[in-house]
Design a protein around this motif. Structure first.
Motif, short mmCIF file in Angstrom:
data_model
loop_
_atom_site.label_atom_id
_atom_site.label_comp_id
_atom_site.label_asym_id
_atom_site.label_seq_id
_atom_site.Cartn_x
_atom_site.Cartn_y
_atom_site.Cartn_z
N UNK B 120 0.73 -1.17 -0.13
CA UNK B 120 -0.22 0.00 0.04
C UNK B 120 0.86 1.19 0.16
N UNK B 360 -1.54 -16.02 1.94
CA UNK B 360 -3.12 -15.54 2.25
C UNK B 360 -3.15 -13.90 2.03
N UNK B 361 -2.32 -13.36 2.89
CA UNK B 361 -2.56 -11.81 2.80
C UNK B 361 -2.28 -11.26 1.53
N UNK B 364 -5.34 -11.71 -0.89
CA UNK B 364 -6.26 -10.89 -0.44
C UNK B 364 -6.19 -9.38 -0.99
N UNK B 365 -4.79 -8.89 -0.63
CA UNK B 365 -4.39 -7.63 -1.54
C UNK B 365 -4.72 -7.52 -2.75
N UNK B 368 -8.18 -7.16 -3.31
CA UNK B 368 -8.78 -5.78 -2.82
C UNK B 368 -8.33 -4.72 -4.24
N UNK B 369 -7.13 -4.94 -4.55
CA UNK B 369 -6.60 -4.09 -5.51
C UNK B 369 -7.64 -4.20 -6.54
#
Lengths: 121, 374
Positions: B120, B360-361, B364-365, B368-369
């Protein structure tokens, strides 16, 4: 955009970690129910109990481990022997003191210090 | 004679461009690093040879190059542009992953989340440098240190950037032994690096079976766009843990992932044609990728130190560096760094927990993006 994204990821994984941290307790509860409803009646029906001589350890310690494993899972990850003894008494297991002593001598109950133990892997 | 001259003008020697020569050199370096130095050979060898193949000059319009419709390379490249290969890689990855370490110490999952902060931060930096939001998102995901995820997201958001982003992501994964240790050392004290982690508890089979089901539902409800990655990932893991389809799980973690890795690496390498690849934007992407990866490492370490302010049983902050999803490279590096400080301190299993959380993180990112740019 970046702040929202970072917040979503962090909160999502935090929730997931909270859920999985409780997973073993939920599984433990389910297994406890199963133990109470299945194992106790089995004893009542007079199923064979481990053959333990009054002053000797059983020849097959694996049988004792098998019996005590569900009990240990009901306790905290680290427990005191007195708690394990109480639970064994509650389920009317034969010779709990001797069995626990035998588990200790066979190295199956691992001391963590301060009077706490856990079942060795 | 005229035919001979015409033939000569169609050879690679005549058509060679300095940009192709530079990229050929890059390809040879990759192959050298893979074979001689054994730097991530599973990635660098196919990519390196792909770079060589993709930069042999040819006459355009005959369906030879990867960007020409109907060429064999173009068909193979479809797996990249459609996001097919990354999904298959995730299936195999799931069938390889053992979540026991994570399940026995769920706190470590937060380090996997913290290490995504590099993504981010880089998103903001790339947008500040003038990249469009879709391009900035594709560049930022390099910070997750996950090649397949980077390729997947870029294929969806900015397909024209797949080449540089894929090469940057895989290069940084291969360069973990060079990039991560100085950052870890800089941000931790000797005393912190000596912190011992508590023994992991035994995880029951039921927990390991429930986790992929709960995990996929929670993560994909949160970010449905991550279904193409996390769906196969958790499915592969369930196959492994169920024990009833061992043959399928074995195939997923061997033949299937190997096939996808070969074609993924090879075609990504071949997509780096000098005339398309070598431009100032690619250099910018490489620079931002390095920043993203470094920040991801640093944020993981710093977050572990932050957690230690509140925890009775302290976490070794080195573990934060393995919150990126470069499996198992970053976990290995954390373990090695721990051993260097204290030869009896074994951090590998704990680092693998953070690593699997990082996978996993970052997925997910990516979800989301992707959804932010829809």
């Amino acid at each position: 955009m970046a702040i929202v994204g970072a917040t979503i990821v962090l909160s999502g994984l935090t929730i997931l970690s909270l859920i999985i941290s409780q997973l073993h307790k939920i599984v433990g509860l389910l297994e406890k129910k199963a133990t109470v409803s299945v194992e106790v009646p089995q004893e009542a029906e007079g199923n064979p109990k481990p053959s333990v001589a009054a002053d000797n350890c059983p020849s097959n310690i694996a049988v004792t481990i098998e019996i005590y494993q569900p009990l240990v899972e009901e306790l905290e990850e680290q427990f005191q022997l007195a708690d394990l003894y109480e639970l064994a008494e509650k389920y009317h297991l034969p010779h709990p003191h001797l069995s626990i002593r035998c588990l200790r001598e066979a190295g199956k109950l691992e001391s963590l210090g301060d009077g706490y133990f856990r079942l060795a892997a | 004679m005229e035919l001979f001259i015409q033939f000569l003008t169609n050879t690679g020697f005549y058509l060679a461009d300095y940009r192709n020569l530079i990229m050929l050199l890059v390809g040879i370096v990759f192959v050298y690093l893979a074979i001689a130095k054994e730097y991530e050979p599973l990635l660098l060898l196919p990519i390196g040879f792909g770079v060589i193949i993709g930069n042999i000059p040819f006459f355009k319009g005959f369906g030879i190059g990867i960007y020409e419709a109907n060429s064999v390379l173009h068909y193979l490249y479809f797996g990249v542009t459609s996001g097919l290969y990354p999904s298959i890689v995730f299936l195999g990855l799931g069938a390889m992953t053992d979540f026991s370490f994570l399940l026995s110490n769920p706190k470590l999952m937060l380090l996997g989340a913290a290490a995504q902060m590099g993504i981010f931060f880089t998103l903001l930096s790339a947008m500040a440098l003038g990249f469009a939001p879709n391009e900035a998102s594709s560049i930022a995901i390099i910070g997750g240190a996950d090649g397949p995820t980077s390729i997947f997201l870029t294929a969806k958001l900015a397909p024209e950037l797949i080449g540089p982003i894929a090469i940057a992501a895989y290069s940084y994964m291969a360069l973990i032994p060079i990039i991560q240790p100085p950052i870890m050392k800089l941000l931790t004290t000797d005393k912190e690096r000596r912190i011992r982690m508590a023994d992991l508890r035994e995880v029951s089979r039921k927990e390991r079976l429930i986790f992929p089901v709960v995990g996929v539902m929670l993560c994909c409800f949160l970010a449905p766009a991550s279904i193409p990655l996390l769906g196969p990932f958790f499915f592969g893991n369930l196959m492994k843990e169920s024990g009833v389809v061992e043959r399928l799980a074995q195939t997923a973690r061997s033949a299937i992932i190997d096939t996808a890795t070969i074609f993924l690496g090879f075609t990504v390498g071949a997509s780096t044609q000098g005339d398309v690849f070598l431009n100032p934007r690619s250099i910018g992407i490489f620079a931002l990728g390095a920043i993203a990866f470094s920040i991801a490492t640093g944020s993981g370490v710093l977050f572990a130190k932050f957690m230690n302010l509140f925890l009775k049983q302290k976490i070794n902050p080195l573990l934060g560096a393995s919150g990126v999803s470069a499996v198992p490279g970053s976990a290995r590096e954390v373990h090695m760094m721990g051993l260097k400080t204290d030869p009896t301190n074994y951090l590998l299993m704990h680092a693998m927990a953070c690593n699997s959380s990082g996978v996993i993180g970052s997925a997910i990112c990516a979800g989301i993006l992707w959804s932010f740019n829809m």
